[in-house]
Design a protein around this motif. Structure first.
Motif, mmCIF file in Angstrom:
data_model
loop_
_atom_site.group_PDB
_atom_site.id
_atom_site.type_symbol
_atom_site.label_atom_id
_atom_site.label_comp_id
_atom_site.label_asym_id
_atom_site.label_seq_id
_atom_site.Cartn_x
_atom_site.Cartn_y
_atom_site.Cartn_z
ATOM 1 N N UNK A 177 0.346 -1.207 -0.223
ATOM 2 C CA UNK A 177 -0.069 -0.175 0.127
ATOM 3 C C UNK A 177 0.338 1.646 -0.345
ATOM 4 N N UNK A 178 2.256 1.342 0.750
ATOM 5 C CA UNK A 178 3.059 2.550 0.271
ATOM 6 C C UNK A 178 3.325 2.328 -0.269
ATOM 7 N N UNK A 179 3.841 1.500 -1.286
ATOM 8 C CA UNK A 179 4.175 1.707 -2.648
ATOM 9 C C UNK A 179 3.290 1.873 -3.378
ATOM 10 N N UNK A 180 2.534 1.940 -3.470
ATOM 11 C CA UNK A 180 1.068 2.050 -4.495
ATOM 12 C C UNK A 180 0.698 3.778 -4.317
ATOM 13 N N UNK A 181 1.414 4.213 -2.486
ATOM 14 C CA UNK A 181 1.003 5.504 -2.430
ATOM 15 C C UNK A 181 2.132 6.568 -3.584
ATOM 16 N N UNK A 182 3.692 5.955 -3.028
ATOM 17 C CA UNK A 182 4.525 6.308 -3.642
ATOM 18 C C UNK A 182 4.352 6.760 -4.621
ATOM 19 N N UNK A 183 4.131 5.388 -5.725
ATOM 20 C CA UNK A 183 3.896 5.645 -6.930
ATOM 21 C C UNK A 183 3.115 6.767 -7.700
ATOM 22 N N UNK A 184 1.868 6.382 -6.799
ATOM 23 C CA UNK A 184 1.128 7.677 -7.381
ATOM 24 C C UNK A 184 1.139 9.617 -6.937
ATOM 25 N N UNK A 185 1.931 9.249 -6.123
ATOM 26 C CA UNK A 185 2.486 10.802 -5.399
ATOM 27 C C UNK A 185 3.413 11.296 -6.531
ATOM 28 N N UNK A 186 4.408 10.208 -7.396
ATOM 29 C CA UNK A 186 5.159 10.813 -8.479
ATOM 30 C C UNK A 186 6.510 10.188 -8.032
ATOM 31 N N UNK A 187 6.791 9.233 -7.067
ATOM 32 C CA UNK A 187 8.029 8.713 -6.949
ATOM 33 C C UNK A 187 8.488 7.686 -8.252
ATOM 34 N N UNK A 188 10.041 7.849 -8.678
ATOM 35 C CA UNK A 188 9.778 6.736 -10.130
ATOM 36 C C UNK A 188 10.767 5.557 -9.062
ATOM 37 N N UNK A 189 10.592 4.975 -10.031
ATOM 38 C CA UNK A 189 10.408 3.057 -10.108
ATOM 39 C C UNK A 189 11.767 3.187 -10.304
ATOM 40 N N UNK A 190 12.393 4.339 -10.069
ATOM 41 C CA UNK A 190 14.216 3.479 -9.197
ATOM 42 C C UNK A 190 14.716 4.898 -8.338
ATOM 43 N N UNK A 191 13.378 4.830 -7.254
ATOM 44 C CA UNK A 191 13.963 5.583 -6.061
ATOM 45 C C UNK A 191 14.685 4.886 -5.291
ATOM 46 N N UNK A 192 15.169 5.426 -4.343
ATOM 47 C CA UNK A 192 16.835 4.497 -3.839
ATOM 48 C C UNK A 192 15.079 4.926 -2.006
ATOM 49 N N UNK A 193 14.931 3.405 -1.867
ATOM 50 C CA UNK A 193 14.181 3.191 -0.116
ATOM 51 C C UNK A 193 14.859 2.105 0.293
ATOM 52 N N UNK A 194 15.195 3.065 2.090
ATOM 53 C CA UNK A 194 16.054 2.120 3.016
ATOM 54 C C UNK A 194 15.057 1.747 3.646
ATOM 55 N N UNK A 195 14.971 0.535 4.006
ATOM 56 C CA UNK A 195 13.809 -0.476 4.621
ATOM 57 C C UNK A 195 14.567 -0.686 6.216
ATOM 58 N N UNK A 196 13.930 -0.153 7.220
ATOM 59 C CA UNK A 196 14.517 -0.235 8.646
ATOM 60 C C UNK A 196 13.788 -0.620 9.647
ATOM 61 N N UNK A 197 14.077 -0.577 10.409
ATOM 62 C CA UNK A 197 13.929 -1.859 11.192
ATOM 63 C C UNK A 197 14.177 -3.279 11.585
ATOM 64 N N UNK A 198 14.189 -4.494 12.657
ATOM 65 C CA UNK A 198 14.281 -5.376 12.511
ATOM 66 C C UNK A 198 13.801 -6.589 11.489
ATOM 67 N N UNK A 199 13.202 -6.162 12.205
ATOM 68 C CA UNK A 199 12.173 -7.285 10.786
ATOM 69 C C UNK A 199 11.078 -7.665 10.201
ATOM 70 N N UNK A 200 10.542 -6.669 9.386
ATOM 71 C CA UNK A 200 8.949 -7.179 9.067
ATOM 72 C C UNK A 200 8.495 -8.321 9.467
ATOM 73 N N UNK A 201 7.406 -8.264 10.239
ATOM 74 C CA UNK A 201 6.450 -9.382 10.778
ATOM 75 C C UNK A 201 5.611 -9.723 9.594
ATOM 76 N N UNK A 202 5.828 -10.833 9.042
ATOM 77 C CA UNK A 202 5.101 -11.341 8.071
ATOM 78 C C UNK A 202 6.222 -11.781 6.858
ATOM 79 N N UNK A 203 7.314 -11.859 7.380
ATOM 80 C CA UNK A 203 8.182 -12.617 6.552
ATOM 81 C C UNK A 203 8.838 -11.455 5.159
ATOM 82 N N UNK A 204 9.217 -12.292 4.655
ATOM 83 C CA UNK A 204 10.311 -11.121 3.236
ATOM 84 C C UNK A 204 8.967 -11.196 2.110
#
Length: 510
Positions: A177-204
């Motif tokens: 959902x966050x990806x859809x919102x960012x693409x709609x806002x105008x961020x390009x497909x090659x935008x650098x996104x850094x994922x923080x946090x120890x581990x995303x619950x639910x797995x990769x």
């Protein structure tokens, strides 16, 4: 000690005449909470301190003073910021590795987004978001929620309508959902996104849709070498025996006479000896399929949890310095401000103009539900609505955060006390703002500026009201690159548009 030398006196050890009292446990002790008031300290703690010369304060839940203080104690609020943002420093090894990762992120010369999903098991259990998963993670969340209810952390039913919780904005936004919102806002497909946090619950697998929309999704493991992480951990005992000992062969003693007199044969074999229970089904959660009780954490799991604290320290530094920060959720497993809230507070302290999207999750979910049947297709009207929502939220989100987070944690919203002044600085003499004045905190920051207009409350609605719908639509077509490119057959009527991965689109900027 050096950073706070002019504010409070800090000593390493107690005087000799008081050390004995501490060994004998004769020192008065107070257990305080994050809601303890100044009245409590002045009328209960201070008299005991005066009488015994020393008191022990036990901080139970990460805080020892109420977040909001009277206006005459504003200097104490600034002292809080000096402690949190200046006096306290990360270990040199942690700071050095975080600096290296930041350098590697900026090596391309492009800005990057830091995204904290906030999807932890405790948070999902506390807010009843188990049904958002359709696998074993739902059972894991329900186990945790039952544990919280038993200990009084959660006051409610075990079964909660997760869909209703999500529509009310009480569940974290999924990475897709966050990806859809960012693409709609105008961020390009090659935008650098850094994922923080120890581990995303639910797995990769929860990050797979985000990787499909953005090709430069990275985390600390991709931007650091294993030896760099090991150097930060320090020397640790080897808990894994790489050469396990083979069990000694069983010594069978043949007793011929006993065998002859043992009675009719064949006799049933005795049961095998009991073996320690191990769960090797997809890692640590394999116990769900065979037991109702969660096993105790192993030594390796405890070590991993200790490593996660170091990972979060690295991520904290990177998120604070990021060009854009996006929190997936801003509450922890007890309803208090979490990692993302503290990052937002620190960014707000460093610069009130730093770009941080404080998502109105209820509004975002409402927008996403409009295209639920065609999740990766959208029309121009929907894209305009998303962009208008996010632009307004950059300002309106601050005023909401002031009423939501600040009463729970001052450091999650340390303004205006710490970063600006509500008075007109042009009418204040330069002598009043000099380092020799009573308020040394602005001098420590190196600059002092006036509070932005949105902090006045009544300025926000008026400022946003002056922006017309036509201005927004015009800005949509020129300020950001369209990532939902219009198809040729639907150009005229504002028909459906579809996400297409391309480097640049006409009339847009990255």
């Amino acid at each position: 000690m050096s950073a706070l030398a002019e504010d409070v006196k800090i000593v390493k050890t107690l005087p000799k005449n008081l050390k004995g009292s501490r060994r004998k446990k004769e020192v008065p002790s107070f257990k305080v909470t994050s809601k303890s008031s100044t009245h409590f300290y002045l009328h209960y703690v201070l008299p005991v301190l005066t009488r015994h010369s020393v008191v022990e304060i036990v901080v139970a839940d990460g805080g020892c003073l109420q977040p909001i203080l009277p206006q005459n104690l504003e200097e104490h609020q600034r002292l809080r910021c000096r402690v949190a943002f200046h006096a306290l420093r990360l270990r040199d090894e942690v700071q050095e590795l975080a600096t290296k990762i930041l350098y590697r992120l900026r090596a391309s010369g492009r800005p990057f987004i830091a995204y904290d999903p906030g999807m932890t098991r405790d948070t999902l259990a506390y807010y009843g978001c188990a049904e958002l998963f359709h696998d074993v993670h739902t059972e894991l969340i329900q186990h945790k929620r039952a544990w919280m209810i038993k200990r009084g952390i959660v006051k409610g039913n075990l079964s909660v309508d997760s869909t209703e919780q999500r529509l009310n904005g009480l569940c974290p936004l999924m990475p897709e959902e966050v990806g859809i919102i960012l693409r709609a806002y105008g961020y390009s497909w090659d935008t650098i996104i850094y994922i923080s946090g120890g581990e995303v619950f639910g797995g990769q697998k929860k990050l797979i849709p985000l990787h499909a929309m953005f090709e430069n999704v990275v985390d600390r493991t991709l931007l650091s070498m294993p030896w760099e992480l090991n150097q930060m951990y320090g020397r640790e005992a080897n808990l894994v025996n790489k050469s396990p000992k083979t069990p000694p062969p069983a010594k069978g003693e043949t007793k011929v006479e006993a065998w002859k007199t043992s009675g009719p044969r064949p006799r049933p074999l005795p049961p095998p000896p009991a073996r320690p229970k191990t769960y090797n089904i997809e890692g640590w959660w394999g116990w769900v399929a065979e037991s109702d009780n969660e096993p105790e954490s192993t030594v390796m799991e405890l070590r991993t949890n200790a490593h996660k604290l170091l990972w979060e320290a690295i991520d904290y530094t990177i998120c604070v310095e990021a060009d854009v920060f996006i929190p997936g959720f801003d509450r922890d497993g007890k309803g208090n401000p979490n990692f993302a809230s503290l990052v937002m507070g620190h960014r707000l302290y460093q610069s009130a103009a730093s770009k941080t999207y404080r998502f109105d999750r209820k509004g975002i979910v409402k927008l996403l539900e409009e295209i639920r049947d065609q999740f990766y297709q959208a029309n121009h009207t929907w894209i305009t609505s998303v962009r208008r929502h996010l632009r307004r939220n950059l300002v309106d989100g601050l005023t909401k955060e002031n009423t939501r987070s600040k009463p729970l944690s001052f450091l999650s919203f340390p303004v205006p006390e710490c970063s600006c002044s509500k008075i007109d600085l042009t009418k204040v003499s330069s002598r009043a703002l000099s380092p020799s004045s009573n308020s040394r905190f602005p001098a420590a920051l190196g600059a002092i500026h006036q509070c932005p207009s949105w902090m006045n409350g009544d300025m926000v609605s008026g400022t946003r009201g002056e922006e017309s719908e036509e201005d927004l639509d015009e800005d949509d077509s020129s300020s950001t690159g369209l990532l939902f490119q219009q198809s040729s057959e639907n150009n005229e009527g504002g028909g459906d548009t579809q996400i297409e991965d391309q480097e640049e689109l006409d009339g847009g900027e990255r």
